[in-house]
Design an enzyme around this catalytic site. Sequence first.
Site, mmCIF file in Angstrom:
data_model
loop_
_atom_site.group_PDB
_atom_site.id
_atom_site.type_symbol
_atom_site.label_atom_id
_atom_site.label_comp_id
_atom_site.label_asym_id
_atom_site.label_seq_id
_atom_site.Cartn_x
_atom_site.Cartn_y
_atom_site.Cartn_z
ATOM 1 N N ARG A 81 -117.081 101.634 16.754
ATOM 2 C CA ARG A 81 -118.319 101.675 17.537
ATOM 3 C C ARG A 81 -119.479 102.169 16.676
ATOM 4 O O ARG A 81 -120.627 101.795 16.887
ATOM 5 C CB ARG A 81 -118.164 102.549 18.796
ATOM 6 C CG ARG A 81 -119.474 102.727 19.551
ATOM 7 C CD ARG A 81 -119.353 103.180 20.999
ATOM 8 N NE ARG A 81 -118.336 104.166 21.258
ATOM 9 C CZ ARG A 81 -118.389 105.459 20.911
ATOM 10 N NH1 ARG A 81 -119.431 105.939 20.277
ATOM 11 N NH2 ARG A 81 -117.386 106.269 21.197
ATOM 12 N N TYR A 106 -141.927 88.722 23.878
ATOM 13 C CA TYR A 106 -140.747 88.041 24.409
ATOM 14 C C TYR A 106 -140.477 88.522 25.846
ATOM 15 O O TYR A 106 -140.648 89.711 26.140
ATOM 16 C CB TYR A 106 -139.566 88.360 23.489
ATOM 17 C CG TYR A 106 -138.256 87.826 23.965
ATOM 18 C CD1 TYR A 106 -137.960 86.472 23.854
ATOM 19 C CD2 TYR A 106 -137.302 88.672 24.523
ATOM 20 C CE1 TYR A 106 -136.753 85.974 24.304
ATOM 21 C CE2 TYR A 106 -136.090 88.178 24.964
ATOM 22 C CZ TYR A 106 -135.815 86.829 24.855
ATOM 23 O OH TYR A 106 -134.627 86.339 25.294
ATOM 24 N N ASP A 108 -141.873 92.850 15.980
ATOM 25 C CA ASP A 108 -140.793 91.869 16.163
ATOM 26 C C ASP A 108 -141.090 90.689 15.231
ATOM 27 O O ASP A 108 -142.049 89.955 15.428
ATOM 28 C CB ASP A 108 -140.756 91.425 17.632
ATOM 29 C CG ASP A 108 -139.586 90.476 17.945
ATOM 30 O OD1 ASP A 108 -139.145 89.752 17.026
ATOM 31 O OD2 ASP A 108 -139.133 90.459 19.108
ATOM 32 N N LYS A 150 -131.458 84.216 16.351
ATOM 33 C CA LYS A 150 -132.333 83.064 16.161
ATOM 34 C C LYS A 150 -132.274 82.590 14.704
ATOM 35 O O LYS A 150 -131.249 82.116 14.271
ATOM 36 C CB LYS A 150 -133.752 83.434 16.608
ATOM 37 C CG LYS A 150 -133.805 84.151 17.962
ATOM 38 C CD LYS A 150 -133.388 83.290 19.124
ATOM 39 C CE LYS A 150 -133.265 84.053 20.430
ATOM 40 N NZ LYS A 150 -134.406 84.883 20.807
HETATM 41 C C1 LIG Z 1 -134.613 85.971 21.584
HETATM 42 C C2 LIG Z 1 -135.648 86.973 21.249
HETATM 43 C C3 LIG Z 1 -135.426 88.338 21.505
HETATM 44 C C4 LIG Z 1 -134.165 88.843 22.164
HETATM 45 O O1 LIG Z 1 -133.037 88.596 21.378
HETATM 46 P P1 LIG Z 1 -131.536 88.420 21.969
HETATM 47 O O2 LIG Z 1 -130.730 88.310 20.730
HETATM 48 O O3 LIG Z 1 -131.536 87.195 22.812
HETATM 49 O O4 LIG Z 1 -131.253 89.634 22.768
HETATM 50 C C5 LIG Z 1 -136.418 89.223 21.135
HETATM 51 N N1 LIG Z 1 -137.566 88.807 20.563
HETATM 52 C C6 LIG Z 1 -137.807 87.505 20.315
HETATM 53 C C7 LIG Z 1 -139.098 87.113 19.676
HETATM 54 C C8 LIG Z 1 -136.863 86.542 20.650
HETATM 55 O O5 LIG Z 1 -137.117 85.254 20.413
#
Ligand SMILES: *Cc1c(COP(=O)(O)O)cnc(C)c1O
Length: 392
Positions: A58, A111, A183, A208
Amino acid sequence: MSIEPDPATLNVWGGEERIAPGGPTQVPVVHSVSFGYPDLDSWLDVASGRAEGHIYGRNTNPTVDVFEEKIRLLERGEAATSASTGMAIISNTLHSVVAPGQRIVSVKDTYGGTSLLFTEHLPRMGYECVLVDTHDTEAIEAEVAAGCDLLYLETPTNPTLKVLDLERLSAAGHAAGAIVVVDNTFATPINQSPLALGADLVVHSATKFLGGHADALGGVVVGRQDLVDTIYAYREINGATLHPEAAYLLLRGMKTLSLRIERQNENAAAVAEYLSSHPKVVGVNYPGLPSHPNHEVAARQMRGFGGMLSFSLGGDLASVREFLPRLRFAHSAANLGAVETIVGPPATTSHVECSAAEREALGIPEGLIRYSTGIEHIDDLLADLDQALDAC
Ligand SMILES: *Cc1c(COP(=O)(O)O)cnc(C)c1O
């Protein structure tokens, strides 16, 4: 002479010297939950941080470590730690580096999941969250100057591809004594380096572009050592751990990150240009277009304009319903950043967590189509769009 390797080289080699005994050339997936010690003293050394090692899955894991090190090198940060998803790293970051009673400033275009943290969950827990119009840099600066413990930015934004000036806003955040978080999911470290522009922390949905194959969830934060230590200390207890199998898939995907991003930058630019001159398309959002309102800032802070764009056929959700199934080389799916082209409206993708009224309040049009460009040949993508638009 020590040369700093190019990101394309770091994609392949970065972090990979921490490999298991026996000399496997590829990072092994270590499934073991616990790590045994021949004597209590060496165990105590690791448990107390005097020696490197692993105790319990963990907390840390050798496969996960390599993933964190590779992205740390690409973002050029002091430290990195990961979590099971992008939202897990974002919520762990917000819950550990600021506390209830403190003030978070962000923008309306984050997001959808992040936006819900700011509009619903964090206020319920006693955090003050202020969301400013994304395009209004002066208004963001004014809210930051009025008191700000954490400035949370995302650029380019999802799904309207607005671009925030990271250098200017990071300076504003620091002048107010705030921690600045960015982000960087849409841009990736290949196209944009928020830490070099002044941010304290960079967060990613590794699900992504980093992984790039739509087969593993993950999240990671890179930046100031003291902040990353705080986030790790909370994440290891709340248990949103990145699975070693997912870390392996993300690592494997990252080997081709530079190649994929170069291709996706090129494809997206060509698709954006094509759509801009199509009579049935009323608006194209892509920071690489000279007509984009933030093109000049994007050109200054990004090395490439990314694989994401969005456009509208002028109608509402009904026009999207008709158009999407006509595309042959695009998954209609709630994801982005993969080798395949992926399309969808905000109602089922970035802002699926929000109601229609919430999307309207955030300024997200229902008839928008988000287009995540894959690595297909550009001629096929353009021909596919052409036949789908002709049929509408
Ligand atoms: C998809 C996404 C998230 C969240 O990510 P997950 O892996 O789906 O939890 C956060 N910020 C952006 C810009 C995203 O495209």
